[in-house]
Design a protein around this motif. Structure first.
Motif, short mmCIF file in Angstrom:
data_model
loop_
_atom_site.label_atom_id
_atom_site.label_comp_id
_atom_site.label_asym_id
_atom_site.label_seq_id
_atom_site.Cartn_x
_atom_site.Cartn_y
_atom_site.Cartn_z
N ILE A 180 -43.95 26.07 35.44
CA ILE A 180 -44.48 27.10 36.02
C ILE A 180 -43.89 28.19 35.57
N GLY A 181 -44.53 29.39 35.15
CA GLY A 181 -43.92 30.58 34.71
C GLY A 181 -44.29 31.82 35.38
N THR A 182 -44.35 33.03 35.11
CA THR A 182 -44.46 34.15 35.72
C THR A 182 -45.78 34.75 35.62
N ASP A 183 -46.08 35.97 35.99
CA ASP A 183 -47.33 36.56 35.63
C ASP A 183 -47.50 37.12 34.18
N SER A 184 -46.36 36.75 33.48
CA SER A 184 -46.28 37.23 32.04
C SER A 184 -46.11 35.99 31.17
N LEU A 185 -46.68 35.89 30.16
CA LEU A 185 -46.38 34.97 29.20
C LEU A 185 -45.19 35.09 28.38
N GLU A 186 -44.64 36.35 28.44
CA GLU A 186 -43.18 36.63 27.66
C GLU A 186 -42.08 35.83 28.38
N ASP A 187 -42.28 35.48 29.79
CA ASP A 187 -41.24 34.90 30.45
C ASP A 187 -41.06 33.33 30.07
N LYS A 188 -39.90 32.95 30.22
CA LYS A 188 -39.61 31.39 30.26
C LYS A 188 -40.12 30.88 31.51
N PRO A 189 -40.91 29.45 31.14
CA PRO A 189 -41.30 28.78 32.57
C PRO A 189 -40.08 27.96 33.07
N THR A 190 -40.47 27.49 34.29
CA THR A 190 -39.50 26.38 34.77
C THR A 190 -40.13 25.29 34.67
N PRO A 191 -39.28 24.08 34.06
CA PRO A 191 -40.12 22.88 34.02
C PRO A 191 -39.86 22.01 35.25
N ILE A 192 -40.61 21.25 35.72
CA ILE A 192 -40.58 20.42 36.97
C ILE A 192 -41.38 19.02 36.45
N MET A 193 -40.54 17.88 37.10
CA MET A 193 -41.01 16.89 36.76
C MET A 193 -41.98 16.47 38.11
N LEU A 194 -43.17 15.76 37.72
CA LEU A 194 -44.23 15.69 38.82
C LEU A 194 -44.65 14.20 38.91
N ARG A 195 -44.25 13.35 39.85
CA ARG A 195 -44.42 11.97 40.08
C ARG A 195 -45.69 11.68 40.87
N SER A 196 -45.82 10.44 40.76
CA SER A 196 -47.18 9.94 41.61
C SER A 196 -46.95 10.44 43.40
N GLY A 197 -47.77 10.97 44.05
CA GLY A 197 -47.72 11.51 45.36
C GLY A 197 -46.98 12.84 45.49
N ASP A 198 -46.61 13.22 44.54
CA ASP A 198 -46.03 14.81 44.63
C ASP A 198 -47.15 15.74 44.81
N ILE A 199 -46.66 16.72 45.73
CA ILE A 199 -47.64 17.81 45.99
C ILE A 199 -47.16 19.01 45.62
N VAL A 200 -47.52 19.91 44.83
CA VAL A 200 -47.54 21.31 44.28
C VAL A 200 -48.21 22.24 45.13
#
Ligand code: OGA
Ligand code: MN
Length: 304
Positions: free
Chosen positions: A204-224
């Motif tokens: 998940i990043g920002t509104d700019s591709l210049e910024d570094k995104p945050t990586p998140i682990m998503l597993r079965s059942g998780d909701i974003v």
């Protein structure tokens, strides 16, 4: 920076380090980018959505990505089976649309594996124009609309209406490159993203591709849930990871209040009929990506 991170996490040789990936199942105190939030859980769940009691849910928001909400698997094992069967037995068939030209049958799931990539529900996502149209629309599945509405209410968002969804099917080589979802006329309503099956690294990043995104682990059942500022931020899925532990869709559940509207109970509970779906899920990640299209004041796309 988004593209660099994507490339890093996508790599097979060498595989990426997971040390910076936020894993909500193992949140350490020093992770200052995560805050737990409490919800208004006075919502009745008397009909079956396959959810655990809302007061037990763990809900987080990212501090550096405001509005990005993560709900750690609130589903029961039976609930995960229910939504899996919907995504494989029901959703990929007419009047809904899929990437496949010919009809298929899960009995031939080995053929289907790697073939089925997406299904669209409600207002059909147009992959070329990225525009919705009143002429390209079918009824949105009632249960998925109710599930999304219930979760939106628990999070304090009222009046959510599920009007379009993309169901994505990923295999171990699949990725979803960085993008924003902005085809909807209503960009204030939250977007719900349900994961089933194998795990994924979600950026998940920002509104700019210049910024570094945050990586998140998503597993079965998780909701974003992408709300507020995060609704229009860049995001993507650079990697699918095998879940090596006992699948969360296996386990004992009670059957109280099961309203078997879609005639699924039998399929979920009978291990002989579930096995087709269970086998598919061993090599697949399913993502139900649910959006509201219209503004509250709109009845249809033509009256803005
Ligand atoms: C999408 C999407 C994310 C996911 O379908 O637009 O961003 O986790 N999916 O699969
Ligand atoms: Mn998206």
């Amino acid at each position: 920076m988004f593209k660099e991170s994507f490339k890093y996490y996508k790599s097979r040789k060498p595989p990426p380090s997971l040390k910076d990936v936020i894993d909500f199942e193992n949140i350490s105190n020093w992770n200052l980018n995560v805050k737990e939030i409490r919800c208004a859980s006075r919502v009745s769940t008397s009909i079956f959505y396959g959810l655990k009691e809302p007061s037990t849910w763990k809900i987080y928001e990212l501090v550096d990505n405001p509005g990005l909400i993560f709900i750690e698997n609130p589903f029961t094992a039976l609930g995960q089976r229910y939504w899996t069967v919907r995504c494989l037995r029901d959703f990929p068939f007419a009047p809904n649309r899929t990437n496949l030209k010919e009809n298929f049958d899960l009995k031939h799931y080995q053929q289907m594996e790697n073939q089925l990539r997406w299904t669209t529900l409600g207002y059909h996502h147009n992959w070329d124009t990225k525009k919705y149209s009143e002429d390209e629309k079918n009824d949105f599945p009632k249960d998925l609309a109710e599930l999304s509405k219930l979760i939106s209410e628990i999070l304090g968002f009222n009046n959510f209406k599920a009007e379009a969804a993309i169901v994505n099917y990923y295999y171990f080589n699949s990725t979803l490159s960085g993008h924003t979802d902005h085809s909807e006329q209503n960009l204030e309503a939250p977007l719900f993203s349900f994961s089933l099956g194998q795990s994924a690294i979600f950026l998940i990043g920002t509104d700019s591709l210049e910024d570094k995104p945050t990586p998140i682990m998503l597993r079965s059942g998780d909701i974003v849930v992408m709300t507020k500022k995060s609704r229009l931020c860049y995001h993507g899925v650079p990697k699918i990871l095998e879940e090596k532990r006992t699948p969360k869709w296996n386990g004992a559940d009670t059957l109280e209040d099961f309203d078997d509207r879609n005639n699924i109970l039998e399929t979920c509970l009978n291990e002989n009929s579930w096995i087709l779906y269970g086998n598919f899920l061993k090599r697949c990640r399913i993502n139900m990506n649910v959006r509201q299209v219209l503004k509250e004041s709109q009845q249809s796309l033509s009256n803005g």
